[in-house]
Write an enzyme that holds these catalytic residues in place. Structure first.
Site, PDB file in Angstrom:
ATOM      1  N   HIS A   1       0.733  -1.246  -0.091  1.00 31.29           N
ATOM      2  CA  HIS A   1      -0.179  -0.010  -0.029  1.00 31.29           C
ATOM      3  C   HIS A   1       0.803   1.098  -0.060  1.00 31.29           C
ATOM      4  CE1 HIS A   1      -4.465   0.515   0.546  1.00 31.29           C
ATOM      5  NE2 HIS A   1      -4.126   1.698   0.675  1.00 31.29           N
TER       6      HIS A   1
ATOM      7  N   ASP B   1       3.210  -3.396  -6.653  1.00 26.73           N
ATOM      8  CA  ASP B   1       3.432  -1.794  -6.761  1.00 26.73           C
ATOM      9  C   ASP B   1       4.205  -1.425  -5.421  1.00 26.73           C
ATOM     10  OD1 ASP B   1       1.624  -1.451  -4.408  1.00 26.73           O
ATOM     11  OD2 ASP B   1      -0.113  -0.829  -5.908  1.00 26.73           O
TER      12      ASP B   1
HETATM   13  C1  LIG Z   1      -3.067   9.303  -1.714  1.00 26.52           C
HETATM   14  C2  LIG Z   1      -3.267   7.628  -1.886  1.00 26.52           C
HETATM   15  C3  LIG Z   1      -4.576   7.002  -1.827  1.00 26.52           C
HETATM   16  C4  LIG Z   1      -4.758   5.629  -1.921  1.00 26.52           C
HETATM   17  N1  LIG Z   1      -5.932   5.184  -1.821  1.00 26.52           N
HETATM   18  C5  LIG Z   1      -6.155   3.728  -2.285  1.00 26.52           C
HETATM   19  C6  LIG Z   1      -7.383   3.156  -2.136  1.00 26.52           C
HETATM   20  O1  LIG Z   1      -8.400   3.938  -2.215  1.00 26.52           O
HETATM   21  N2  LIG Z   1      -7.499   2.080  -2.245  1.00 26.52           N
HETATM   22  C7  LIG Z   1      -6.187   1.029  -2.550  1.00 26.52           C
HETATM   23  O2  LIG Z   1      -6.531  -0.129  -2.770  1.00 26.52           O
HETATM   24  N3  LIG Z   1      -4.910   1.589  -2.298  1.00 26.52           N
HETATM   25  C8  LIG Z   1      -4.941   2.803  -2.343  1.00 26.52           C
HETATM   26  N4  LIG Z   1      -3.666   3.588  -2.247  1.00 26.52           N
HETATM   27  C9  LIG Z   1      -2.502   2.725  -2.165  1.00 26.52           C
HETATM   28  C10 LIG Z   1      -2.111   2.669  -3.741  1.00 26.52           C
HETATM   29  O3  LIG Z   1      -3.190   1.969  -4.710  1.00 26.52           O
HETATM   30  C11 LIG Z   1      -0.905   1.715  -3.910  1.00 26.52           C
HETATM   31  O4  LIG Z   1      -0.841   0.555  -3.308  1.00 26.52           O
HETATM   32  C12 LIG Z   1       0.493   2.601  -3.495  1.00 26.52           C
HETATM   33  O5  LIG Z   1       0.179   4.163  -3.791  1.00 26.52           O
HETATM   34  C13 LIG Z   1       1.586   2.235  -4.398  1.00 26.52           C
HETATM   35  O6  LIG Z   1       2.946   2.924  -3.885  1.00 26.52           O
HETATM   36  P1  LIG Z   1       3.278   4.187  -4.528  1.00 26.52           P
HETATM   37  O7  LIG Z   1       2.569   5.362  -4.066  1.00 26.52           O
HETATM   38  O8  LIG Z   1       4.632   4.274  -3.919  1.00 26.52           O
HETATM   39  O9  LIG Z   1       3.337   3.942  -5.958  1.00 26.52           O
HETATM   40  C14 LIG Z   1      -3.572   4.870  -2.097  1.00 26.52           C
HETATM   41  C15 LIG Z   1      -2.324   5.554  -2.185  1.00 26.52           C
HETATM   42  C16 LIG Z   1      -2.387   6.564  -2.090  1.00 26.52           C
HETATM   43  C17 LIG Z   1      -0.774   7.474  -2.276  1.00 26.52           C
END
Ligand SMILES: Cc1cc2nc3c(=O)[nH]c(=O)nc-3n(C[C@H](O)[C@H](O)[C@H](O)COP(=O)(O)O)c2cc1C
Length: 394
Positions: free
Chosen positions: A282, A313
């Site tokens: 995440h 990710d």
């Molecule tokens: C601001 C923000 C909101 C996010 N919201 C969700 C979400 O609603 N559902 C989800 O499965 N992952 C969510 N994520 C996690 C992303 O899907 C992903 O796993 C993660 O951003 C990957 O890491 P990175 O930001 O270093 O690329 C969120 C990430 C960020 C930065």
């Protein structure tokens, strides 16, 4: 000269996003949880992997194109679900989806998005994936699945790693809530960013009111997450493999689980007919002691073989990170913050800029390492013993 012209990499886009967004919004996007160890370690683990140039190979015909779930995409990258895109830019999810469609990569819409899913499907349909947070009242979640199916989404991604709310202490300090209910500090924060106020907040206020989770059932759209009623709705700590069986029954398209970190979980998913898993922590936003995904990937990808498609990710900021993930067995990566920073700086154009930068970097890394195609990328391009290079403490 536009703001975007000054941005040469994702870190420049981050700096520009920081200048444009209110502090509470920027920190929600950029920061992670507790001591932010996992966030730093995600990057450190990528940076520890060193590659070797391969000389005198004709790579003039190289391409970053690849096939994912039977269809071609321009590079092994998709947009991760991020509930906050709509705060980075007015209807930021739509901007991101349009950029993804033009770049020919998949886009994932989050459950918590601030843009209506049918609108996205109408206006930006290349390959659309829908991310599901499973609510305690399962019927409400099944309703969302049905809507995504009817809207033509290609894949359903069930997030499995956020079963309890993470400790994001800065959100509490900043008074950050969705939908907004700004406290004094947040109001002062917003006043210092008039451009964001006019181009984002005012556009919502004059159309739908306070920005909110647009795809939630109507009775919950206006309720704050801090509202006790919402605690019950948002609860997902009873999510289990029986749910996965039900999702498999209800969703005829591509089904993925996001947040799989273990070989046994990956194999269990495969045995239940799940099509793909996303090895994810995440973005370091949930459990601060989580291992870096690139460190966990090799054993999971090896065990998965061709039983299930493995994606990854958390920490992708450079095109070389994609090459490293592909070498270690990922078929595709997802970007969260990298493309959000771009969206915050320039909407669709900013998101496109982020994708373009990463694609160019990936192409150059392929050229340096002598790879003409994505299927030629392997650990053969690594320098030294990967385990020694990347294990914690190295
Ligand atoms: C601001 C923000 C909101 C996010 N919201 C969700 C979400 O609603 N559902 C989800 O499965 N992952 C969510 N994520 C996690 C992303 O899907 C992903 O796993 C993660 O951003 C990957 O890491 P990175 O930001 O270093 O690329 C969120 C990430 C960020 C930065």
């Amino acid at each position: 000269m536009s703001r975007l012209d000054d941005c040469y990499n994702v870190f420049d886009l981050r700096d520009a996003a920081k200048r444009r967004l209110p502090r509470a919004v920027f920190e929600f996007v950029d920061r992670s949880t507790e001591d932010e160890v996992a966030l730093r370690n995600n990057r450190a683990a990528f940076e520890r992997i060193k590659l070797r140039h391969r000389s005198l190979v004709d790579v003039s015909g190289r391409t970053t194109k690849t096939t994912l779930f039977g269809k071609e995409i321009a590079l092994p990258m998709a947009i991760a679900p991020t509930g906050a895109a709509g705060l980075c830019w007015h209807e930021g999810e739509l901007e991101l989806a349009k950029a993804a469609a033009k770049a020919k990569i998949p886009f994932t819409l989050a459950t918590g998005a601030m843009t209506n899913m049918e609108k996205i499907a109408r206006e930006a349909n290349f390959r659309l994936w829908f991310q599901l947070y499973v609510w305690k009242q399962r019927d409400l979640s099944y309703g969302l699945i049905e809507r995504a199916k009817n809207a033509g989404f290609e894949a359903l991604i069930v997030t499995t790693d956020t079963i309890v709310p993470p400790n994001r202490e800065y959100n509490a300090r900043n008074g950050f809530n969705i939908p907004f209910k700004p406290n004094m500090r947040f109001t002062f924060d917003i006043m210092r960013k008039p451009e964001w106020f006019i181009n984002v907040l005012v556009k919502y206020l004059t159309t739908i009111g306070m920005p909110r989770n647009e795809n939630y059932p109507p009775e919950y759209q206006r309720a704050l997450r801090s509202d006790p009623r919402m605690h019950d709705v948002m609860r997902q700590d009873n999510l289990n493999w029986e749910d996965v069986k039900i999702f498999r029954d209800k969703w005829p398209g591509i089904l993925m689980l996001k947040g799989i970190n273990r070989v046994d979980d990956a194999l269990k998913a495969a045995s239940l007919g799940v099509d793909g898993i996303v090895v994810s922590n995440h973005g370091g936003r949930n459990m601060d002691s989580a291992a870096a995904t690139i460190d966990m990937l090799p054993e999971i990808a090896q065990a998965a073989g061709d039983k299930i498609t493995v994606l990854l990710d958390s920490g992708i900021r450079r095109g070389s990170d994609i090459v490293k993930a592909v070498a270690l067995g990922a078929k595709c990566v997802l970007t969260g913050r990298a493309t959000l920073y771009g969206t915050a700086v320039g909407g669709e154009a900013g998101a496109a800029k982020a994708v373009g930068i990463i694609k160019t970097e990936m192409d150059k890394t392929m050229a340096y390492t002598g790879c003409n195609g994505v299927d030629e990328i392997s650990t053969d391009i690594f320098f030294g013993d990967r385990e020694r290079n990347t294990m914690v403490g190295a």
